[in-house]
Design a protein around this motif. Structure first.
Motif, mmCIF file in Angstrom:
data_model
loop_
_atom_site.group_PDB
_atom_site.id
_atom_site.type_symbol
_atom_site.label_atom_id
_atom_site.label_comp_id
_atom_site.label_asym_id
_atom_site.label_seq_id
_atom_site.Cartn_x
_atom_site.Cartn_y
_atom_site.Cartn_z
ATOM 1 N N LEU B 212 0.827 -1.209 0.000
ATOM 2 C CA LEU B 212 0.000 0.000 0.000
ATOM 3 C C LEU B 212 0.864 1.262 0.000
ATOM 4 O O LEU B 212 0.601 2.217 -0.726
ATOM 5 C CB LEU B 212 -0.875 -0.031 1.250
ATOM 6 N N LEU B 213 1.911 1.236 0.818
ATOM 7 C CA LEU B 213 2.755 2.416 0.991
ATOM 8 C C LEU B 213 4.201 2.026 0.722
ATOM 9 O O LEU B 213 4.778 1.267 1.492
ATOM 10 C CB LEU B 213 2.656 2.936 2.431
ATOM 11 N N ASN B 214 4.747 2.501 -0.366
ATOM 12 C CA ASN B 214 6.177 2.220 -0.608
ATOM 13 C C ASN B 214 6.818 3.335 -1.411
ATOM 14 O O ASN B 214 6.177 4.008 -2.205
ATOM 15 C CB ASN B 214 6.363 0.854 -1.290
ATOM 16 N N TRP B 215 8.105 3.491 -1.163
ATOM 17 C CA TRP B 215 8.860 4.560 -1.821
ATOM 18 C C TRP B 215 8.999 4.280 -3.311
ATOM 19 O O TRP B 215 9.029 5.195 -4.123
ATOM 20 C CB TRP B 215 10.266 4.669 -1.227
ATOM 21 N N GLN B 216 9.151 2.983 -3.637
ATOM 22 C CA GLN B 216 9.449 2.605 -5.011
ATOM 23 C C GLN B 216 8.475 3.250 -6.003
ATOM 24 O O GLN B 216 8.892 3.869 -6.977
ATOM 25 C CB GLN B 216 9.394 1.069 -5.116
ATOM 26 N N SER B 217 7.161 3.104 -5.703
ATOM 27 C CA SER B 217 6.172 3.628 -6.653
ATOM 28 C C SER B 217 6.218 5.163 -6.677
ATOM 29 O O SER B 217 6.111 5.768 -7.739
ATOM 30 C CB SER B 217 4.769 3.137 -6.300
ATOM 31 N N LEU B 218 6.406 5.773 -5.502
ATOM 32 C CA LEU B 218 6.462 7.244 -5.453
ATOM 33 C C LEU B 218 7.645 7.780 -6.250
ATOM 34 O O LEU B 218 7.515 8.715 -7.044
ATOM 35 C CB LEU B 218 6.613 7.704 -3.991
ATOM 36 N N VAL B 219 8.814 7.146 -6.013
ATOM 37 C CA VAL B 219 10.041 7.621 -6.669
ATOM 38 C C VAL B 219 9.963 7.375 -8.172
ATOM 39 O O VAL B 219 10.347 8.242 -8.972
ATOM 40 C CB VAL B 219 11.274 6.922 -6.036
ATOM 41 N N GLU B 220 9.463 6.207 -8.565
ATOM 42 C CA GLU B 220 9.350 5.905 -9.996
ATOM 43 C C GLU B 220 8.409 6.889 -10.687
ATOM 44 O O GLU B 220 8.678 7.341 -11.794
ATOM 45 C CB GLU B 220 8.848 4.466 -10.201
ATOM 46 N N GLN B 221 7.309 7.202 -9.989
ATOM 47 C CA GLN B 221 6.346 8.156 -10.543
ATOM 48 C C GLN B 221 7.006 9.525 -10.727
ATOM 49 O O GLN B 221 6.861 10.161 -11.774
ATOM 50 C CB GLN B 221 5.199 8.284 -9.552
ATOM 51 N N ALA B 222 7.762 9.953 -9.699
ATOM 52 C CA ALA B 222 8.440 11.252 -9.773
ATOM 53 C C ALA B 222 9.484 11.235 -10.880
ATOM 54 O O ALA B 222 9.617 12.199 -11.643
ATOM 55 C CB ALA B 222 9.096 11.565 -8.426
#
Lengths: 192, 240
Positions: B212-222
């Motif tokens: 649900l909450l992970n850096w990977q998806s946030l960083v990849e999106q950015a």
């Protein structure tokens, strides 16, 4: 606006402006953070090479960018930044340990099996000119991947940095290129 | 994985940095969450058939204190969950729901032991309360989804713990709704069925925290948003 007293206040002011959509303030803030984070990474991960340090710095900058809405202007800036940096460094260490556990170090053996089936590229086919031509016929992305990884023997990270693409994309391109070369060279052998 | 040199990345990030609305403070976000969660839990309660004279039972001091501790646990768990996704907060804030949770479980445990001793001398049979599980899930579903959406706007510093706290808040509130009209008779049944269902749902939500909450998806999106031009440039070559 009054001139900020300390470096931290300056960073906080830049972040407030960045949250308001000021691109110049954001660029200035990110440059400042890059220097600061690089120092932290070098201090805490002294064994890392320059490229790995830059990987971590970029990871932290992207993380800061992704969660910039969580910065509360009424709270101090540095604890916010350090919490993200520490968390990302710990994540990177966990990732490193996980990858290390999955990798098996295999000795680079000089010999292989004698059967022809295992030596198709070296014994059955040995025409370097045809190989050069086959590489030249590849699409640009696949050719670049082969040149960087196979001919110039760069690591995936180095090749990714040099070509400006991702490690995943490079792996896919190399896999496809090897498939294409294998098919083309096999066809030439059969046509002889 | 490096995108390009750091200066290029900074320019790309600064080039696409629209205005962002800073997140409100954790307790303000918890209040906003309650404004969504309480009506939805109440709706389920209203739709459920009441068991016996639930209104007069609700006014019993023992039940009132139990519900009050359960509600406080849910509210403080929500505040702690929202604080857990804001970098720079003292981690001690995550312990907020521990005291009301301990008081809630402690009170229930104490009453359960007393009931157990009393009932075993008179012959005791444990009635199944499986109906509480789907009821709690239904009452807690909207609060849980709202919690997940709100937590994903923060930083995934402690994904499992954030999800656990969020799950405790949602399941606690859902269970409270069910308890109001469908309160099981006897402390032992409340402890065995209602509390264990809350803890079970909390564990289930906690176990999916990293997804649900992970850096990977946030960083990849950015990264994709910032370096989109470079990526499409490389794919034009026909390699991927």
């Amino acid at each position: 606006m009054a001139e900020p007293d300390t470096h931290e206040e300056r960073l906080a002011a830049l972040m407030r402006s960045a949250q308001g959509g000021d691109a110049d303030a954001y660029a200035a803030l990110m440059r400042d953070l890059a220097v600061r984070v690089r120092q932290i990474v070098r201090h805490r991960r002294a064994f890392l090479g320059r490229a790995d340090v830059e990987d971590l710095v970029q990871d932290v900058l992207l993380s800061v960018h992704a969660v910039r809405a969580t910065y509360d202007a009424t709270r101090p800036f540095l604890p916010w930044l350090l919490a993200i940096t520490r968390n990302r460094l710990a994540d990177a260490a966990r990732r490193y340990v996980r990858h290390g556990a999955r990798e098996v170090v295999v000795d680079d053996l000089d010999v292989t099996f004698f059967s022809e089936r295992t030596n198709t590229m070296t014994t059955t086919y040995g025409d370097p000119d045809a190989l050069k031509e086959a590489i030249a016929d590849l699409p640009a992305g696949q050719r670049s991947a082969i040149e960087l990884l196979k001919l110039r023997e760069m690591s995936l990270k180095e090749a990714a940095a040099a070509s400006g693409t991702s490690v995943g994309a490079l792996k896919v391109a190399t896999h496809r290129a090897m498939d294409a070369l294998r098919r083309k060279l096999k066809k030439e052998v059969e046509d002889r | 994985m490096r995108t390009a040199d750091t200066e290029t990345l900074i320019r790309a990030l600064a080039g696409q940095s629209p205005r962002v609305q800073p997140l409100a403070r954790p307790w303000v976000r918890a209040a906003a969450w309650l404004a969504i969660a309480v009506p939805s839990a109440l709706l389920v309660v209203v739709m459920m058939p009441g068991r016996g004279d639930w209104v007069s039972r609700l006014l019993l001091p023992r039940v009132v204190s139990e519900e009050a501790f359960a509600l406080t646990t849910g509210i403080l768990a929500a505040i702690a969950a929202f604080a857990s996704v804001v970098p720079g907060y003292n981690r001690k804030i995550l312990l907020l729901p521990v005291v009301p949770l301990a008081l809630w479980l402690g009170g229930l445990g104490q009453n359960s032991v007393r009931d157990w001793l009393q009932l075993t001398s008179q012959g005791f049979s444990m009635q199944s309360e499986w109906v509480c599980l789907p009821a709690t899930i239904m009452a807690g579903a909207v609060p849980a989804v709202a919690m997940a959406v709100m937590l994903r706007r923060g930083a995934p510093l402690t994904p499992r713990l954030s999800a656990l706290l969020g799950g405790l808040a949602a399941a606690g509130l859902g269970n409270l709704g069910v308890c109001v009209t469908h309160h099981a008779y006897g402390n032992v049944r409340v402890l065995v069925w209602h509390v264990s269902i809350v803890l079970l749902l909390t564990m289930v939500v906690g176990s999916v925290g990293r997804r649900l909450l992970n850096w990977q998806s946030l960083v990849e999106q950015a990264r994709r948003a910032a370096m989109g031009v470079s990526f499409s440039g490389s794919s034009d070559d026909g390699d991927v």
